[in-house]
Design a protein around this motif. Structure first.
Motif, PDB file in Angstrom:
ATOM      1  N   MET A  43      -4.907  -0.256  -0.830  1.00 11.21           N
ATOM      2  CA  MET A  43      -3.856   0.802  -0.821  1.00 11.21           C
ATOM      3  C   MET A  43      -2.641  -0.158  -0.118  1.00 11.21           C
ATOM      4  O   MET A  43      -3.038  -0.780   0.883  1.00 11.21           O
ATOM      5  N   GLY A  44      -1.430   0.403  -0.546  1.00 11.96           N
ATOM      6  CA  GLY A  44      -0.398  -0.528  -0.215  1.00 11.96           C
ATOM      7  C   GLY A  44       0.744   0.254   0.592  1.00 11.96           C
ATOM      8  O   GLY A  44       1.762   0.926  -0.183  1.00 11.96           O
ATOM      9  N   ARG A  45       0.399   0.448   1.773  1.00  8.91           N
ATOM     10  CA  ARG A  45       1.543   1.047   2.670  1.00  8.91           C
ATOM     11  C   ARG A  45       2.920   0.426   2.748  1.00  8.91           C
ATOM     12  O   ARG A  45       2.944  -0.836   2.928  1.00  8.91           O
ATOM     13  N   SER A  81      -0.480  12.815   0.828  1.00  3.79           N
ATOM     14  CA  SER A  81       0.767  13.196   1.418  1.00  3.79           C
ATOM     15  C   SER A  81       1.813  11.750   1.501  1.00  3.79           C
ATOM     16  O   SER A  81       2.984  11.976   0.916  1.00  3.79           O
ATOM     17  N   GLN A  82       1.141  10.627   1.825  1.00  2.10           N
ATOM     18  CA  GLN A  82       1.806   9.564   1.887  1.00  2.10           C
ATOM     19  C   GLN A  82       2.309   8.878   0.609  1.00  2.10           C
ATOM     20  O   GLN A  82       3.489   8.352   0.568  1.00  2.10           O
ATOM     21  N   ILE A  83       1.491   9.080  -0.376  1.00  2.00           N
ATOM     22  CA  ILE A  83       1.798   8.895  -1.549  1.00  2.00           C
ATOM     23  C   ILE A  83       2.896   9.525  -2.089  1.00  2.00           C
ATOM     24  O   ILE A  83       4.168   9.201  -2.959  1.00  2.00           O
ATOM     25  N   GLU A  84       2.810  11.013  -1.992  1.00  2.00           N
ATOM     26  CA  GLU A  84       3.919  11.726  -2.641  1.00  2.00           C
ATOM     27  C   GLU A  84       5.326  11.708  -2.003  1.00  2.00           C
ATOM     28  O   GLU A  84       6.360  12.118  -2.523  1.00  2.00           O
ATOM     29  N   ASN A  85       5.288  11.278  -0.710  1.00  2.00           N
ATOM     30  CA  ASN A  85       6.430  11.352   0.070  1.00  2.00           C
ATOM     31  C   ASN A  85       7.216   9.824   0.243  1.00  2.00           C
ATOM     32  O   ASN A  85       7.915   9.499   0.913  1.00  2.00           O
ATOM     33  N   GLU A  89       3.632   5.524   0.594  1.00  2.00           N
ATOM     34  CA  GLU A  89       2.426   4.659   0.224  1.00  2.00           C
ATOM     35  C   GLU A  89       2.628   4.541  -1.162  1.00  2.00           C
ATOM     36  O   GLU A  89       3.196   5.105  -1.877  1.00  2.00           O
ATOM     37  N   ASN A  90       2.353   3.326  -1.865  1.00  2.00           N
ATOM     38  CA  ASN A  90       2.567   3.046  -3.222  1.00  2.00           C
ATOM     39  C   ASN A  90       1.682   3.876  -3.990  1.00  2.00           C
ATOM     40  O   ASN A  90       0.531   4.141  -3.810  1.00  2.00           O
ATOM     41  N   VAL A  91       2.211   4.238  -5.131  1.00  2.00           N
ATOM     42  CA  VAL A  91       1.608   5.097  -6.154  1.00  2.00           C
ATOM     43  C   VAL A  91       0.256   4.303  -6.791  1.00  2.00           C
ATOM     44  O   VAL A  91       0.631   3.015  -7.154  1.00  2.00           O
ATOM     45  N   PRO A  92      -0.817   4.937  -6.899  1.00  2.00           N
ATOM     46  CA  PRO A  92      -1.948   4.027  -7.247  1.00  2.00           C
ATOM     47  C   PRO A  92      -1.921   3.373  -8.676  1.00  2.00           C
ATOM     48  O   PRO A  92      -0.974   4.075  -9.575  1.00  2.00           O
ATOM     49  N   THR A  93      -2.391   2.278  -8.882  1.00  2.00           N
ATOM     50  CA  THR A  93      -2.322   1.742 -10.183  1.00  2.00           C
ATOM     51  C   THR A  93      -3.834   1.574 -10.756  1.00  2.00           C
ATOM     52  O   THR A  93      -4.826   1.910  -9.971  1.00  2.00           O
ATOM     53  N   GLY A  94      -4.024   1.149 -12.024  1.00  2.00           N
ATOM     54  CA  GLY A  94      -5.173   1.036 -12.538  1.00  2.00           C
ATOM     55  C   GLY A  94      -6.254   2.133 -12.424  1.00  2.00           C
ATOM     56  O   GLY A  94      -6.013   3.144 -12.667  1.00  2.00           O
ATOM     57  N   GLU A  95      -7.610   1.727 -12.011  1.00  2.00           N
ATOM     58  CA  GLU A  95      -8.499   2.810 -12.155  1.00  2.00           C
ATOM     59  C   GLU A  95      -8.286   3.587 -11.013  1.00  2.00           C
ATOM     60  O   GLU A  95      -8.760   4.899 -11.213  1.00  2.00           O
ATOM     61  N   ARG A  96      -7.639   3.427 -10.034  1.00  2.00           N
ATOM     62  CA  ARG A  96      -7.443   4.595  -9.038  1.00  2.00           C
ATOM     63  C   ARG A  96      -6.357   5.490  -9.641  1.00  2.00           C
ATOM     64  O   ARG A  96      -6.457   6.744  -9.352  1.00  2.00           O
ATOM     65  N   LEU A  97      -5.172   4.997 -10.257  1.00  2.00           N
ATOM     66  CA  LEU A  97      -4.612   5.858 -11.011  1.00  2.00           C
ATOM     67  C   LEU A  97      -5.037   6.879 -11.945  1.00  2.00           C
ATOM     68  O   LEU A  97      -4.998   8.238 -11.923  1.00  2.00           O
ATOM     69  N   LEU A  98      -6.155   6.393 -12.602  1.00  2.00           N
ATOM     70  CA  LEU A  98      -6.815   7.022 -13.707  1.00  2.00           C
ATOM     71  C   LEU A  98      -7.680   8.118 -12.863  1.00  2.00           C
ATOM     72  O   LEU A  98      -7.925   9.098 -13.392  1.00  2.00           O
TER      73      LEU A  98
END
Length: 102
Positions: free
Chosen positions: A1-3, A42-46, A49-58
């Motif tokens: 996870m990339g804050r 919330s951190q992603i949407e605001n 936090e970076n939007v997930p990629t790869g398997e996490r995004l899926l």
């Protein structure tokens, strides 16, 4: 996870929020389904936090309407603001604890 060190309201984050809301999911419920905290959602949407990629995004896309990554990218490309940048900033200032806002 990339804050991230700064708030970046990316199109991808805004699309993620819209997808979650369109599927009638609260941040808490989405977090429970994904195995994350509502704070992380919330951190992603605001943009904190970076939007997930790869398997996490899926995993997110599966919960948020069972859509493909290709369709998600198309939604991001076609994204239209329904709020001005100023409206978004005014909404975020109290959440960030800026004095005089909130």
């Amino acid at each position: 996870m990339g804050r991230t060190d700064r708030v970046v309201m990316s199109v991808e984050a805004r699309v993620m929020k819209r997808l979650r809301e369109r599927n009638g999911l609260s941040m808490r419920k989405a977090g429970q389904l994904l195995g994350y905290s509502d704070s992380y959602i919330s951190q992603i949407e605001n943009g904190r936090e970076n939007v997930p990629t790869g398997e996490r995004l899926l995993r997110f896309l599966n919960i948020y309407g069972n859509i493909t990554e290709k369709y998600f990218k198309q939604l991001c490309k076609d994204f239209e603001e329904d709020q001005t940048d100023q409206m978004v900033i005014q909404d975020l200032l109290p959440k960030l604890g800026v004095p005089g806002y909130g």
